[in-house]
Design a protein around this motif. Structure first.
Motif, PDB file in Angstrom:
ATOM      1  N   LEU A  18       0.854  -1.188   0.000  1.00 34.47           N
ATOM      2  CA  LEU A  18       0.000   0.000   0.000  1.00 34.47           C
ATOM      3  C   LEU A  18       0.889   1.237   0.000  1.00 34.47           C
ATOM      4  O   LEU A  18       1.730   1.412   0.892  1.00 34.47           O
ATOM      5  CB  LEU A  18      -0.916   0.015   1.221  1.00 34.47           C
ATOM      6  CG  LEU A  18      -1.879  -1.172   1.377  1.00 34.47           C
ATOM      7  CD1 LEU A  18      -2.768  -0.964   2.603  1.00 34.47           C
ATOM      8  CD2 LEU A  18      -2.722  -1.364   0.129  1.00 34.47           C
ATOM      9  N   ALA A  19       0.689   2.095  -0.969  1.00 38.41           N
ATOM     10  CA  ALA A  19       1.568   3.256  -1.142  1.00 38.41           C
ATOM     11  C   ALA A  19       1.493   4.223   0.028  1.00 38.41           C
ATOM     12  O   ALA A  19       2.490   4.861   0.391  1.00 38.41           O
ATOM     13  CB  ALA A  19       1.225   3.980  -2.446  1.00 38.41           C
ATOM     14  N   ARG A  20       0.314   4.360   0.641  1.00 41.33           N
ATOM     15  CA  ARG A  20       0.151   5.354   1.706  1.00 41.33           C
ATOM     16  C   ARG A  20       0.303   4.770   3.108  1.00 41.33           C
ATOM     17  O   ARG A  20       0.090   5.472   4.104  1.00 41.33           O
ATOM     18  CB  ARG A  20      -1.218   6.039   1.576  1.00 41.33           C
ATOM     19  CG  ARG A  20      -1.375   6.837   0.288  1.00 41.33           C
ATOM     20  CD  ARG A  20      -2.559   7.792   0.358  1.00 41.33           C
ATOM     21  NE  ARG A  20      -3.827   7.105   0.500  1.00 41.33           N
ATOM     22  CZ  ARG A  20      -4.571   6.675  -0.519  1.00 41.33           C
ATOM     23  NH1 ARG A  20      -4.149   6.857  -1.767  1.00 41.33           N
ATOM     24  NH2 ARG A  20      -5.716   6.078  -0.323  1.00 41.33           N
ATOM     25  N   LEU A  21       0.640   3.499   3.202  1.00 39.39           N
ATOM     26  CA  LEU A  21       0.783   2.884   4.517  1.00 39.39           C
ATOM     27  C   LEU A  21       2.017   3.427   5.222  1.00 39.39           C
ATOM     28  O   LEU A  21       3.116   3.443   4.650  1.00 39.39           O
ATOM     29  CB  LEU A  21       0.909   1.365   4.358  1.00 39.39           C
ATOM     30  CG  LEU A  21       0.930   0.554   5.663  1.00 39.39           C
ATOM     31  CD1 LEU A  21      -0.457   0.542   6.298  1.00 39.39           C
ATOM     32  CD2 LEU A  21       1.398  -0.876   5.385  1.00 39.39           C
ATOM     33  N   PRO A  22       1.897   3.882   6.476  1.00 39.49           N
ATOM     34  CA  PRO A  22       3.073   4.354   7.213  1.00 39.49           C
ATOM     35  C   PRO A  22       4.096   3.229   7.375  1.00 39.49           C
ATOM     36  O   PRO A  22       3.732   2.069   7.592  1.00 39.49           O
ATOM     37  CB  PRO A  22       2.500   4.776   8.568  1.00 39.49           C
ATOM     38  CG  PRO A  22       1.045   5.008   8.317  1.00 39.49           C
ATOM     39  CD  PRO A  22       0.653   4.049   7.248  1.00 39.49           C
ATOM     40  N   SER A  23       5.359   3.572   7.286  1.00 38.59           N
ATOM     41  CA  SER A  23       6.404   2.552   7.389  1.00 38.59           C
ATOM     42  C   SER A  23       6.355   1.819   8.725  1.00 38.59           C
ATOM     43  O   SER A  23       6.712   0.642   8.815  1.00 38.59           O
ATOM     44  CB  SER A  23       7.780   3.190   7.188  1.00 38.59           C
ATOM     45  OG  SER A  23       8.006   4.222   8.143  1.00 38.59           O
ATOM     46  N   ALA A  24       5.880   2.512   9.765  1.00 37.57           N
ATOM     47  CA  ALA A  24       5.789   1.887  11.090  1.00 37.57           C
ATOM     48  C   ALA A  24       4.768   0.747  11.114  1.00 37.57           C
ATOM     49  O   ALA A  24       4.818  -0.113  11.998  1.00 37.57           O
ATOM     50  CB  ALA A  24       5.423   2.937  12.140  1.00 37.57           C
ATOM     51  N   LEU A  25       3.842   0.734  10.123  1.00 37.10           N
ATOM     52  CA  LEU A  25       2.823  -0.317  10.069  1.00 37.10           C
ATOM     53  C   LEU A  25       3.136  -1.378   9.021  1.00 37.10           C
ATOM     54  O   LEU A  25       2.322  -2.269   8.781  1.00 37.10           O
ATOM     55  CB  LEU A  25       1.442   0.299   9.769  1.00 37.10           C
ATOM     56  CG  LEU A  25       0.820   1.161  10.862  1.00 37.10           C
ATOM     57  CD1 LEU A  25      -0.567   1.628  10.446  1.00 37.10           C
ATOM     58  CD2 LEU A  25       0.738   0.408  12.181  1.00 37.10           C
ATOM     59  N   SER A  26       4.304  -1.294   8.398  1.00 36.48           N
ATOM     60  CA  SER A  26       4.668  -2.311   7.417  1.00 36.48           C
ATOM     61  C   SER A  26       4.727  -3.677   8.102  1.00 36.48           C
ATOM     62  O   SER A  26       5.395  -3.840   9.133  1.00 36.48           O
ATOM     63  CB  SER A  26       6.020  -1.980   6.793  1.00 36.48           C
ATOM     64  OG  SER A  26       6.292  -2.835   5.707  1.00 36.48           O
ATOM     65  N   VAL A  76      -9.778   4.187  -1.949  1.00 39.16           N
ATOM     66  CA  VAL A  76      -9.538   2.906  -1.280  1.00 39.16           C
ATOM     67  C   VAL A  76      -8.346   2.220  -1.945  1.00 39.16           C
ATOM     68  O   VAL A  76      -8.311   2.052  -3.164  1.00 39.16           O
ATOM     69  CB  VAL A  76     -10.796   2.013  -1.360  1.00 39.16           C
ATOM     70  CG1 VAL A  76     -10.476   0.599  -0.874  1.00 39.16           C
ATOM     71  CG2 VAL A  76     -11.924   2.619  -0.531  1.00 39.16           C
ATOM     72  N   GLU A  77      -7.376   1.819  -1.135  1.00 39.58           N
ATOM     73  CA  GLU A  77      -6.197   1.150  -1.683  1.00 39.58           C
ATOM     74  C   GLU A  77      -6.365  -0.362  -1.773  1.00 39.58           C
ATOM     75  O   GLU A  77      -5.733  -1.013  -2.611  1.00 39.58           O
ATOM     76  CB  GLU A  77      -4.972   1.465  -0.820  1.00 39.58           C
ATOM     77  CG  GLU A  77      -4.438   2.882  -0.994  1.00 39.58           C
ATOM     78  CD  GLU A  77      -3.107   3.061  -0.288  1.00 39.58           C
ATOM     79  OE1 GLU A  77      -2.075   3.109  -0.976  1.00 39.58           O
ATOM     80  OE2 GLU A  77      -3.105   3.134   0.961  1.00 39.58           O
ATOM     81  N   ARG A 101      -4.426   8.967   4.345  1.00 35.24           N
ATOM     82  CA  ARG A 101      -4.255   7.758   5.141  1.00 35.24           C
ATOM     83  C   ARG A 101      -4.705   6.543   4.326  1.00 35.24           C
ATOM     84  O   ARG A 101      -5.701   6.589   3.608  1.00 35.24           O
ATOM     85  CB  ARG A 101      -5.065   7.848   6.433  1.00 35.24           C
ATOM     86  CG  ARG A 101      -4.766   6.702   7.391  1.00 35.24           C
ATOM     87  CD  ARG A 101      -5.101   7.047   8.817  1.00 35.24           C
ATOM     88  NE  ARG A 101      -6.457   7.553   8.980  1.00 35.24           N
ATOM     89  CZ  ARG A 101      -6.800   8.469   9.883  1.00 35.24           C
ATOM     90  NH1 ARG A 101      -5.888   8.984  10.679  1.00 35.24           N
ATOM     91  NH2 ARG A 101      -8.046   8.880   9.981  1.00 35.24           N
ATOM     92  N   SER A 102      -3.981   5.448   4.433  1.00 34.35           N
ATOM     93  CA  SER A 102      -4.363   4.216   3.751  1.00 34.35           C
ATOM     94  C   SER A 102      -5.738   3.760   4.210  1.00 34.35           C
ATOM     95  O   SER A 102      -6.067   3.839   5.407  1.00 34.35           O
ATOM     96  CB  SER A 102      -3.351   3.102   4.032  1.00 34.35           C
ATOM     97  OG  SER A 102      -2.209   3.232   3.231  1.00 34.35           O
ATOM     98  N   THR A 103      -6.522   3.254   3.251  1.00 31.16           N
ATOM     99  CA  THR A 103      -7.864   2.772   3.567  1.00 31.16           C
ATOM    100  C   THR A 103      -8.051   1.373   3.015  1.00 31.16           C
ATOM    101  O   THR A 103      -7.811   1.120   1.824  1.00 31.16           O
ATOM    102  CB  THR A 103      -8.942   3.694   2.973  1.00 31.16           C
ATOM    103  OG1 THR A 103      -8.796   5.004   3.510  1.00 31.16           O
ATOM    104  CG2 THR A 103     -10.334   3.167   3.305  1.00 31.16           C
TER     105      THR A 103
END
Length: 403
Positions: free
Chosen positions: A162-170, A333-334, A313-315
């Motif tokens: 997901l392009a918009r996902l924060p790196s902390a949530l990878s 929506v991603e 924000r990723s959705t």
């Protein structure tokens, strides 16, 4: 949403016609064309007629009785229906191949129609060889498909970027259960097994994408209450499917809430760190398409679910049916997680479902002008109708989100 009497009557009538035609064809190819004696031919006709009648009768029995005896009867009839379908397909495939290979008058004769070939003995030999071969192949396929449906679901790991996902949530993990169909033949034992397998994945969140049940809360509570043991860091979420409406969606939403499962009814939640500057993503859910269809090019349920969201924000969207993907992607929506199709459940029905649903099973990329998204369609965790799966294994999806 409940089927109206005229709609159900039409469905029931079509079912009768299809089942009767299929059983007649089996009688013609297995009893008539193979030259069975009059006594055996009549016996085969009676047995196949009973097999055809048992399908609607079992459905009526299930509507009037919910005891163990009725469940066993329904399971037996549905197993026969699936086996008969596989046998029908095998015989039709052979007949079509012969028509293409032989053509014209001789092929029609081999099918037992006017214009018989000059050697009746050869025709009888071919008919018996085809019938025997079809029975052997169908028997093996039926045993395999029953084991696939009633055995332990596979764990299908699905990495999604997901392009918009924060790196902390990878590495954020969603465990997806879909189309479990707790009901006449899927009971407490199967539900407990699914719960244990899902919890063993240690997901960050668990999502149930509809068609959870085929029956009322009082009928199935003893089985579904095991869902209360589902555990995930950020919670367990549910969206309705069409079968949930047939079973009383409002009552089931209340029951699931009692288990600690939150239904997303055209709404969204934030998963992750909710604090200022924290790493988070949106999880949105919509009621089934059959209850909230698109209107004037818009999808009201989707509009409600995404209202006021942060576009940066990723959705992730939960929607039972793999429809409305274009609208979802255009709305930012991603990833859409869906089910409903069962992947076709039984080959070659898989080909028909694949023709109806462009997104039938697995992960797909979808592009719209200026937007890009993905949709994952689960083959389902249970089954519906015949306890059989061929070419579309039962699964629990482990969706791993990455940057």
């Amino acid at each position: 949403m409940v089927r109206s009497p005229p709609t159900f009557a039409l469905f029931f009538g079509l079912l009768l016609a299809v089942v009767a035609g299929m059983h007649w064809y089996l009688w013609a190819r297995l009893a008539r064309d193979t030259g069975l004696s009059d006594g055996w031919r009549r016996a085969a006709g009676v047995l196949l007629a009973l097999g055809a009648l048992s399908v609607p009768l079992s459905m009526m029995l299930l509507r009037r009785a919910a005891g163990r005896g009725s469940r066993i009867a329904v399971a037996s009839v549905m197993t026969w229906l699936g086996t008969a379908f596989l046998l029908f397909v095998a015989l039709v495939a052979v007949d079509l191949a012969r028509l293409l290979a032989l053509g014209g008058r001789e092929a029609m004769g081999l099918l037992g129609r006017p214009g018989s070939p000059p050697d009746p003995g050869r025709r009888l030999f071919v008919a018996r060889a085809v019938a025997g071969g079809a029975l052997l192949v169908t028997g093996g396929a039926a045993v395999s498909s029953i084991r696939n449906a009633t055995g332990e679901p596979t764990i299908h790991e699905v990495p999604v970027r997901l392009a918009r996902l924060p790196s902390a949530l990878s590495g954020f993990t969603l465990a997806q259960i879909s189309d479990l169909h707790v009901g006449p033949t899927i009971r407490a034992k199967e539900v407990k097994r699914v719960v244990e397998l899902t919890n063993a994945l240690r997901p960050d969140a668990i999502v149930i994408t509809g068609d959870l049940v085929d029956g009322s809360v009082p009928e199935l509570r003893f089985a579904t209450e095991h869902l209360a043991a589902l555990k995930a860091k950020y919670g367990v979420f549910f969206v309705t499917g069409n079968h949930d409406y047939y079973s009383g969606a409002r009552a089931w939403v209340e029951e699931l809430s009692r288990y600690g499962i939150r239904a997303l009814r055209n709404e969204r939640v934030v998963l992750g760190d909710r604090g200022p500057g924290g790493a988070s993503l949106d999880l949105a859910g919509v009621d089934d398409w059959s209850a909230t269809r698109a209107e004037n090019g818009r999808w009201p349920a989707l509009d409600s679910a995404l209202q006021g969201r942060d576009p940066d924000r990723s959705t992730v969207l939960l929607a039972h049916q793999p429809r409305g993907v274009s609208e979802a992607v255009r709305s930012g929506v991603e990833l859409q997680l869906s089910g409903h199709t069962h992947g076709g459940q039984i080959f070659p029905w898989t080909l028909v479902v694949g023709a109806v649903y462009p997104y039938c099973k697995g992960l797909y990329r979808h592009e719209e002008p200026g937007h890009e998204g993905q949709v994952f369609v689960s083959c389902g965790t249970g089954y519906w109708g015949p306890p059989m799966r061929l070419g579309a294994p039962a699964e629990i999806a482990k969706v791993v989100l990455t940057t």
